[in-house]
Design a protein around this motif. Sequence first.
Motif, mmCIF file in Angstrom:
data_model
loop_
_atom_site.group_PDB
_atom_site.id
_atom_site.type_symbol
_atom_site.label_atom_id
_atom_site.label_comp_id
_atom_site.label_asym_id
_atom_site.label_seq_id
_atom_site.Cartn_x
_atom_site.Cartn_y
_atom_site.Cartn_z
ATOM 1 N N ALA A 1 -59.307 -43.678 -9.494
ATOM 2 C CA ALA A 1 -59.257 -42.682 -10.067
ATOM 3 C C ALA A 1 -60.879 -42.003 -10.530
ATOM 4 O O ALA A 1 -61.409 -42.657 -11.209
ATOM 5 C CB ALA A 1 -58.403 -42.360 -11.450
ATOM 6 N N TYR B 1 -55.884 -40.910 -15.135
ATOM 7 C CA TYR B 1 -54.559 -40.603 -15.685
ATOM 8 C C TYR B 1 -54.549 -41.685 -16.787
ATOM 9 O O TYR B 1 -54.829 -42.743 -16.864
ATOM 10 C CB TYR B 1 -53.642 -41.032 -14.661
ATOM 11 C CG TYR B 1 -52.350 -41.838 -15.208
ATOM 12 C CD1 TYR B 1 -51.573 -41.189 -16.165
ATOM 13 C CD2 TYR B 1 -51.896 -42.872 -14.516
ATOM 14 C CE1 TYR B 1 -50.393 -42.045 -16.592
ATOM 15 C CE2 TYR B 1 -50.796 -43.627 -14.980
ATOM 16 C CZ TYR B 1 -50.009 -42.959 -16.092
ATOM 17 O OH TYR B 1 -48.970 -43.876 -16.265
ATOM 18 N N TRP B 2 -54.457 -41.091 -18.163
ATOM 19 C CA TRP B 2 -54.286 -41.963 -19.203
ATOM 20 C C TRP B 2 -53.313 -41.156 -20.240
ATOM 21 O O TRP B 2 -53.811 -40.429 -20.933
ATOM 22 C CB TRP B 2 -55.707 -42.137 -19.882
ATOM 23 C CG TRP B 2 -55.841 -43.205 -20.866
ATOM 24 C CD1 TRP B 2 -55.899 -43.267 -22.328
ATOM 25 C CD2 TRP B 2 -55.779 -44.730 -20.938
ATOM 26 N NE1 TRP B 2 -55.693 -44.336 -22.912
ATOM 27 C CE2 TRP B 2 -55.829 -45.261 -21.966
ATOM 28 C CE3 TRP B 2 -55.607 -45.379 -19.509
ATOM 29 C CZ2 TRP B 2 -55.786 -46.804 -22.110
ATOM 30 C CZ3 TRP B 2 -55.803 -46.721 -19.585
ATOM 31 C CH2 TRP B 2 -55.768 -47.588 -20.703
ATOM 32 N N SER C 1 -52.439 -53.155 -9.636
ATOM 33 C CA SER C 1 -50.851 -52.697 -9.883
ATOM 34 C C SER C 1 -50.885 -51.482 -8.701
ATOM 35 O O SER C 1 -49.852 -51.299 -8.319
ATOM 36 C CB SER C 1 -50.513 -52.212 -11.349
ATOM 37 O OG SER C 1 -51.447 -51.273 -11.545
ATOM 38 N N SER D 1 -46.047 -48.271 -11.695
ATOM 39 C CA SER D 1 -47.370 -47.842 -12.122
ATOM 40 C C SER D 1 -47.884 -46.760 -11.532
ATOM 41 O O SER D 1 -47.272 -46.054 -10.352
ATOM 42 C CB SER D 1 -48.370 -49.022 -11.702
ATOM 43 O OG SER D 1 -49.895 -48.580 -11.308
ATOM 44 N N GLY D 2 -48.282 -45.635 -12.697
ATOM 45 C CA GLY D 2 -48.572 -44.284 -12.180
ATOM 46 C C GLY D 2 -49.571 -44.178 -11.101
ATOM 47 O O GLY D 2 -49.474 -43.489 -10.199
ATOM 48 N N SER D 3 -50.630 -45.157 -11.056
ATOM 49 C CA SER D 3 -51.603 -45.184 -10.073
ATOM 50 C C SER D 3 -51.077 -45.455 -8.597
ATOM 51 O O SER D 3 -51.827 -45.165 -7.672
ATOM 52 C CB SER D 3 -52.870 -45.887 -10.474
ATOM 53 O OG SER D 3 -52.448 -47.202 -10.710
ATOM 54 N N ARG E 1 -50.195 -43.002 -6.210
ATOM 55 C CA ARG E 1 -51.609 -42.132 -5.546
ATOM 56 C C ARG E 1 -51.840 -42.948 -4.259
ATOM 57 O O ARG E 1 -52.282 -42.418 -3.149
ATOM 58 C CB ARG E 1 -52.634 -42.146 -6.406
ATOM 59 C CG ARG E 1 -52.891 -41.180 -7.399
ATOM 60 C CD ARG E 1 -53.896 -40.873 -8.231
ATOM 61 N NE ARG E 1 -54.891 -42.115 -8.377
ATOM 62 C CZ ARG E 1 -55.013 -42.446 -9.801
ATOM 63 N NH1 ARG E 1 -54.537 -41.947 -10.742
ATOM 64 N NH2 ARG E 1 -55.634 -43.514 -9.892
ATOM 65 N N SER F 1 -52.821 -51.627 -19.058
ATOM 66 C CA SER F 1 -53.248 -50.106 -19.079
ATOM 67 C C SER F 1 -51.852 -49.360 -19.866
ATOM 68 O O SER F 1 -52.047 -48.435 -20.473
ATOM 69 C CB SER F 1 -53.398 -49.548 -17.822
ATOM 70 O OG SER F 1 -52.442 -49.822 -16.952
ATOM 71 N N MET G 1 -52.580 -47.151 -23.175
ATOM 72 C CA MET G 1 -52.262 -45.683 -23.087
ATOM 73 C C MET G 1 -51.394 -45.493 -24.121
ATOM 74 O O MET G 1 -51.605 -44.379 -24.819
ATOM 75 C CB MET G 1 -51.338 -45.378 -21.756
ATOM 76 C CG MET G 1 -52.256 -45.219 -20.700
ATOM 77 S SD MET G 1 -51.044 -44.899 -19.109
ATOM 78 C CE MET G 1 -52.040 -45.408 -17.583
ATOM 79 N N ASP H 1 -62.254 -48.301 -15.545
ATOM 80 C CA ASP H 1 -60.882 -48.404 -15.605
ATOM 81 C C ASP H 1 -60.553 -49.280 -16.737
ATOM 82 O O ASP H 1 -61.450 -49.785 -17.554
ATOM 83 C CB ASP H 1 -59.911 -48.502 -14.484
ATOM 84 C CG ASP H 1 -60.108 -47.280 -13.430
ATOM 85 O OD1 ASP H 1 -59.795 -46.425 -13.671
ATOM 86 O OD2 ASP H 1 -60.814 -47.705 -12.508
HETATM 87 O O1 PMV Z 1 -51.163 -46.767 -13.650
HETATM 88 P P1 PMV Z 1 -51.900 -47.731 -14.004
HETATM 89 O O2 PMV Z 1 -50.533 -48.175 -15.308
HETATM 90 O O3 PMV Z 1 -52.112 -48.657 -13.410
HETATM 91 O O4 PMV Z 1 -52.771 -47.091 -15.021
HETATM 92 C C1 PMV Z 1 -54.108 -46.695 -14.542
HETATM 93 C C2 PMV Z 1 -54.855 -46.422 -15.507
HETATM 94 C C3 PMV Z 1 -56.377 -46.164 -15.128
HETATM 95 O O5 PMV Z 1 -56.701 -46.951 -13.911
HETATM 96 C C4 PMV Z 1 -57.458 -46.276 -16.281
HETATM 97 C C5 PMV Z 1 -56.532 -44.606 -14.509
HETATM 98 C C6 PMV Z 1 -56.014 -44.131 -13.222
HETATM 99 O O6 PMV Z 1 -55.985 -43.031 -13.116
HETATM 100 O O7 PMV Z 1 -55.940 -44.886 -12.472
#
Ligand code: PMV
Length: 336
Positions: free
Chosen positions: A12, A16-17, A121, A153-155, A158, A202, A206, A293
Motif C-alpha cells: 500500500a 488501509y488501517w 497475507s 485479508s483486506g490487502s 488488491r 495487523s 487495527m 506496514d
Molecule cells: O489486509 P491486512 O490484514 O494484511 O492489513 C494490511 C495492513 C497494512 O499492510 C498495514 C496496510 C495495507 O493497506 O496493506
Amino acid sequence: MKSTCSAHPNLALIKYWGKSDSQLNIPASPSIGISLEAFRSTTLISTGNYENQKSDEAVGTSAASSGAKISWRVRIDGELYNPLRYADFFADTALHYGGGDIHVEVESSNNFPTAAGLASSAGGFAALAGAVDSALKLNLDQNGISALARRGSGSASRSVYGGFVQLDRGAFHAVQLHDRDFWPQLRCLIVQLRSAAKAISSRTGMETSRKSSPFYKAWIADSLLLAPEARQALAEKNLRALGPMMRRSYLRMFSTMFSCEDPFIYWEADSLLIIKTAEELRRQGVDVYETMDAGPQVKLITTEEFLPRVESALREIDMERSTTPSAVGGGLEFSR
Ligand code: PMV
C-alpha cells in the motif's frame, strides 16, 4: 482435483488501517497499492474426501447452503496453520460452492518471510482465492475472487489484480487503477530488517487503534481526503507529489498505534535509520519516499534512474538486512 495459483503481495502506498465491519472485513479507509513483482506466494490445492475435524485439530470445517460440508487444512512453507484463521474465508467459499462434501488441502509457499510485515497475507489469500475458485469450480469473476480474498485479508483483495490497485472504504472488492505497464520506471526497494513473524497481527493492531486511539477518527477522515489526491498524483506519474502523500499516509497510520491506550511500535531502531537515510537522499535531490506496514521492514519507492543511488547509500549503513529491488508486478497466475 488439483489447482495452483500464485500472486504477488500488494504494497500500500496509501494505507488501509481499520475496519468498518470486522466480521465481513470491510475497510474503513481507502487504500492504493502496487503489486510487488519480486515476491510471490504460490498456493497448491488438492481436493479429496471430506475430513472430520474431530480426527485432526489442524482441520477446519464449514457448511455450504446446499448442506454440503467443506473441510480444510492449511500448510504454509510446510508448517500447519491454525484452521480458525481461515474460517471466514471458507465460510465465504461455502456460499459459492455448489458441489458435494469435499476436503481442501492447501499448501502455500512464499519466496519471502511469512507474517513479518511483508504483506505475506496479501499474496497468500489472493493465491488461495484463485486456487479455490478453480479447484471448487466456484466460477467467480475477478471481482468475486477479490471479494473472497478480502475475507482472509483486506490487502489480499488488491493482490488479485496486477499493477496499481485501489480498495475503497466500504468496498467488497478492489479495482485496478492502472495495469503493470503504466509506470515502468517505478521501483520499490524492500529493506528487510527482521525475518521473525510479528508479535501483533495487523488485524489485532487495527482493532486496537480503532478502539483506543483518540486519533483514529481523524485518521479515517484524513485518509478519505488523501486517497483521491494520491490517485491524481499517480495518474500523472508524479512521484514528487505522490511521495509526500505516501509518507503522510503511513506516518498518520502509525500515529494511531503510538496513541493507543496500550501503545505498540512495530519499528526497530534500524527502521528509523532507513527513514533518515531517505530524508538525506531527498535533500540531495534523489526522488525516494519510504513507507512501512505492520512490521519493522522499510519499503523505499523510487525510480529506475535513482535506484542505484539509493542502493549505494544503503550499502554504507552498517546493519543486518537484506534488500530486494522490485518492479510493479501482475495479478494472479494459474498453472496446472
Ligand atoms: O489486509 P491486512 O490484514 O494484511 O492489513 C494490511 C495492513 C497494512 O499492510 C498495514 C496496510 C495495507 O493497506 O496493506
